[in-house]
Design an enzyme around this catalytic site. Structure first.
Site, mmCIF file in Angstrom:
data_model
loop_
_atom_site.group_PDB
_atom_site.id
_atom_site.type_symbol
_atom_site.label_atom_id
_atom_site.label_comp_id
_atom_site.label_asym_id
_atom_site.label_seq_id
_atom_site.Cartn_x
_atom_site.Cartn_y
_atom_site.Cartn_z
ATOM 1 N N ASN A 9 18.299 58.163 -42.750
ATOM 2 C CA ASN A 9 16.960 58.345 -42.989
ATOM 3 C C ASN A 9 16.357 59.171 -41.739
ATOM 4 O O ASN A 9 16.093 58.419 -40.943
ATOM 5 C CB ASN A 9 16.562 56.890 -43.340
ATOM 6 C CG ASN A 9 14.761 56.912 -43.608
ATOM 7 O OD1 ASN A 9 14.302 58.204 -43.931
ATOM 8 N ND2 ASN A 9 14.288 55.754 -43.631
ATOM 9 N N TRP A 10 16.051 60.285 -42.109
ATOM 10 C CA TRP A 10 15.443 61.237 -40.939
ATOM 11 C C TRP A 10 13.892 60.823 -40.730
ATOM 12 O O TRP A 10 13.484 61.434 -39.903
ATOM 13 C CB TRP A 10 15.736 62.654 -41.275
ATOM 14 C CG TRP A 10 17.359 63.181 -41.159
ATOM 15 C CD1 TRP A 10 18.204 62.248 -40.729
ATOM 16 C CD2 TRP A 10 17.871 64.349 -41.078
ATOM 17 N NE1 TRP A 10 19.491 62.902 -40.722
ATOM 18 C CE2 TRP A 10 19.229 64.177 -40.835
ATOM 19 C CE3 TRP A 10 17.391 65.444 -41.519
ATOM 20 C CZ2 TRP A 10 20.012 65.223 -40.916
ATOM 21 C CZ3 TRP A 10 18.067 66.472 -41.654
ATOM 22 C CH2 TRP A 10 19.629 66.519 -41.363
ATOM 23 N N LYS A 11 13.454 60.407 -41.829
ATOM 24 C CA LYS A 11 11.875 60.076 -41.696
ATOM 25 C C LYS A 11 11.293 61.359 -41.571
ATOM 26 O O LYS A 11 11.658 62.585 -42.214
ATOM 27 C CB LYS A 11 11.499 59.127 -40.572
ATOM 28 C CG LYS A 11 12.385 57.767 -40.687
ATOM 29 C CD LYS A 11 11.703 56.615 -39.641
ATOM 30 C CE LYS A 11 12.989 55.405 -40.153
ATOM 31 N NZ LYS A 11 12.614 54.237 -39.429
ATOM 32 N N HIS A 97 10.536 51.940 -48.804
ATOM 33 C CA HIS A 97 11.028 51.903 -47.302
ATOM 34 C C HIS A 97 9.607 50.789 -46.741
ATOM 35 O O HIS A 97 8.350 51.104 -47.038
ATOM 36 C CB HIS A 97 10.874 53.218 -46.566
ATOM 37 C CG HIS A 97 11.356 53.071 -45.221
ATOM 38 N ND1 HIS A 97 10.665 52.591 -44.280
ATOM 39 C CD2 HIS A 97 12.886 53.003 -44.596
ATOM 40 C CE1 HIS A 97 11.472 52.466 -42.928
ATOM 41 N NE2 HIS A 97 12.403 52.799 -43.365
ATOM 42 N N GLU A 99 7.955 51.356 -44.124
ATOM 43 C CA GLU A 99 6.797 52.279 -43.668
ATOM 44 C C GLU A 99 5.938 52.732 -44.637
ATOM 45 O O GLU A 99 4.752 52.765 -44.414
ATOM 46 C CB GLU A 99 7.438 53.334 -42.771
ATOM 47 C CG GLU A 99 8.017 52.928 -41.286
ATOM 48 C CD GLU A 99 9.432 53.772 -41.109
ATOM 49 O OE1 GLU A 99 9.438 54.916 -41.453
ATOM 50 O OE2 GLU A 99 10.047 53.135 -39.978
ATOM 51 N N GLU A 169 16.461 45.637 -45.034
ATOM 52 C CA GLU A 169 15.848 46.093 -43.484
ATOM 53 C C GLU A 169 14.901 45.092 -43.019
ATOM 54 O O GLU A 169 13.722 45.461 -43.334
ATOM 55 C CB GLU A 169 15.243 47.597 -43.780
ATOM 56 C CG GLU A 169 16.006 48.772 -44.381
ATOM 57 C CD GLU A 169 15.881 50.052 -43.807
ATOM 58 O OE1 GLU A 169 16.817 50.932 -43.137
ATOM 59 O OE2 GLU A 169 14.706 50.559 -44.036
ATOM 60 N N GLY A 175 13.594 50.385 -35.868
ATOM 61 C CA GLY A 175 13.096 51.130 -34.778
ATOM 62 C C GLY A 175 12.822 50.522 -33.687
ATOM 63 O O GLY A 175 12.271 50.970 -32.433
ATOM 64 N N SER A 215 17.918 49.347 -36.614
ATOM 65 C CA SER A 215 18.576 49.805 -35.224
ATOM 66 C C SER A 215 20.231 49.543 -35.273
ATOM 67 O O SER A 215 20.616 49.389 -34.398
ATOM 68 C CB SER A 215 18.247 48.694 -34.278
ATOM 69 O OG SER A 215 16.595 48.667 -34.057
ATOM 70 N N GLY A 236 18.097 55.229 -39.206
ATOM 71 C CA GLY A 236 17.070 55.911 -38.810
ATOM 72 C C GLY A 236 17.456 56.854 -37.457
ATOM 73 O O GLY A 236 18.091 57.593 -37.323
ATOM 74 N N GLY A 237 16.908 56.410 -36.376
ATOM 75 C CA GLY A 237 16.938 56.781 -34.974
ATOM 76 C C GLY A 237 18.564 57.457 -34.761
ATOM 77 O O GLY A 237 18.704 58.457 -34.234
HETATM 78 P P1 PGA Z 1 16.027 52.731 -37.261
HETATM 79 O O1 PGA Z 1 15.636 52.856 -38.905
HETATM 80 O O2 PGA Z 1 17.609 52.767 -37.299
HETATM 81 O O3 PGA Z 1 15.658 53.779 -36.472
HETATM 82 O O4 PGA Z 1 15.773 51.277 -37.046
HETATM 83 C C1 PGA Z 1 16.232 52.288 -40.032
HETATM 84 C C2 PGA Z 1 15.214 52.646 -41.124
HETATM 85 O O5 PGA Z 1 13.961 52.644 -40.852
HETATM 86 O O6 PGA Z 1 15.745 53.265 -42.187
#
Ligand code: PGA
Length: 262
Positions: A9-11, A97, A99, A169, A175, A215, A236-237
């Site tokens: 998930n590149w956001k 998600h 966010e 999640e 993050g 994470s 994500g990251g």
């Molecule tokens: P993260 O993000 O791996 O950076 O914690 C995961 C996500 O939000 O899908």
């Protein structure tokens, strides 16, 4: 048999050339390594979906959008409809998600409407659920996650179980560098699987991939994937660097092949 999905998930990261560079590298990796039971998936920003699809065309990888409109079509400036995504050749889309829930006040009802639009268009929704730190500390994890599941899947019929993916999640792990332990994650994945079983029966529940997100990185993925109800990661990251992404694909391949050295 459920596929293991390694989903990036590149956001709101990567521009056109960075997307292109990543996809070319991923294509080269997939030319050398191929395992049917592991599906690599990336979710770039809307403007870059077409290019990612072009570069990965014919390769065993999926491209997803990060969001979709809850409406089918029409006067909704700035929105992108499920049918429009489908017309690009996209297969998956993330919905709900945390966010989006947090910064755009998305409710379960809205997420459900998005899920239904995607289903109608033949796209596979990746439906995110998860509790906040305060909710976990108050012992409300199960109640919160199951309320989100009920709200998102209310009156949603499934035919095979392959037409939807769930992602657990925990918000406190996204993050932050704080991953749920494999046991903590498995506990909630087991609860979600049981809920799906009650709701849809064993066959369908057994085919739904449940991803863990929060994470995830090359160093902790193997332990997570070894849990019976963890069928991949929504990352994500650590999905932004091609080397890390490929390392996580390698790990997933080793786990599905039962390779003990991973
Ligand atoms: P993260 O993000 O791996 O950076 O914690 C995961 C996500 O939000 O899908």
């Amino acid at each position: 048999m459920r596929k293991t999905i390694i989903a990036g998930n590149w956001k709101m990261n990567k521009d056109a050339s960075e997307t292109e560079e990543f996809c070319v590298e991923l294509g080269l990796y997939l030319g050398r390594h191929n395992e049917d039971r592991v599906l690599p998936l990336i979710a770039p920003g809307f403007p870059f979906l077409t290019r990612a699809l072009e570069i990965l065309s014919g390769l065993p990888a999926a491209v997803a959008a990060q969001d979709v409109s809850s409406h089918a079509a029409g006067a909704y400036t700035g929105e992108v409809a499920a049918d429009q995504l489908r017309s690009l050749g996209l297969s998956h889309c993330i919905v709900g998600h945390s966010e989006r829930r947090q910064y755009h006040s998305e409710t379960d009802a809205e997420i459900r409407a998005k899920l239904l639009q995607l289903k109608k268009s033949g796209l596979i929704p990746i439906v995110c659920v998860g509790e906040s730190l305060a909710q976990r500390e108050n012992g409300e994890t199960e109640q919160v996650v199951l309320a989100q599941m009920s709200g998102c899947f209310e009156q949603v019929d499934l035919e095979t179980g392959r037409e939807v993916v769930v992602a657990y999640e925990p918000v406190w792990a996204i993050g932050t560098g704080k991953t749920a332990t494999a046991e903590q994650a498995q506990e909630v994945h087991g609860i979600i699987r049981d809920w799906l079983l009650q709701r849809y029966g064993a066959d369908i529940a057994g085919r739904i991939s449940i991803l863990y997100g929060g994470s995830v990185k090359p160093g902790n993925l193997a332990e997570l994937l070894q849990q019976p109800d963890i069928d991949g990661g929504l990352i994500g990251g650590a999905s932004l660097q091609i080397a890390d992404f490929c390392a996580m694909l390698d790990t997933a391949v080793q786990v599905v092949r039962g390779d003990s050295e991973c």
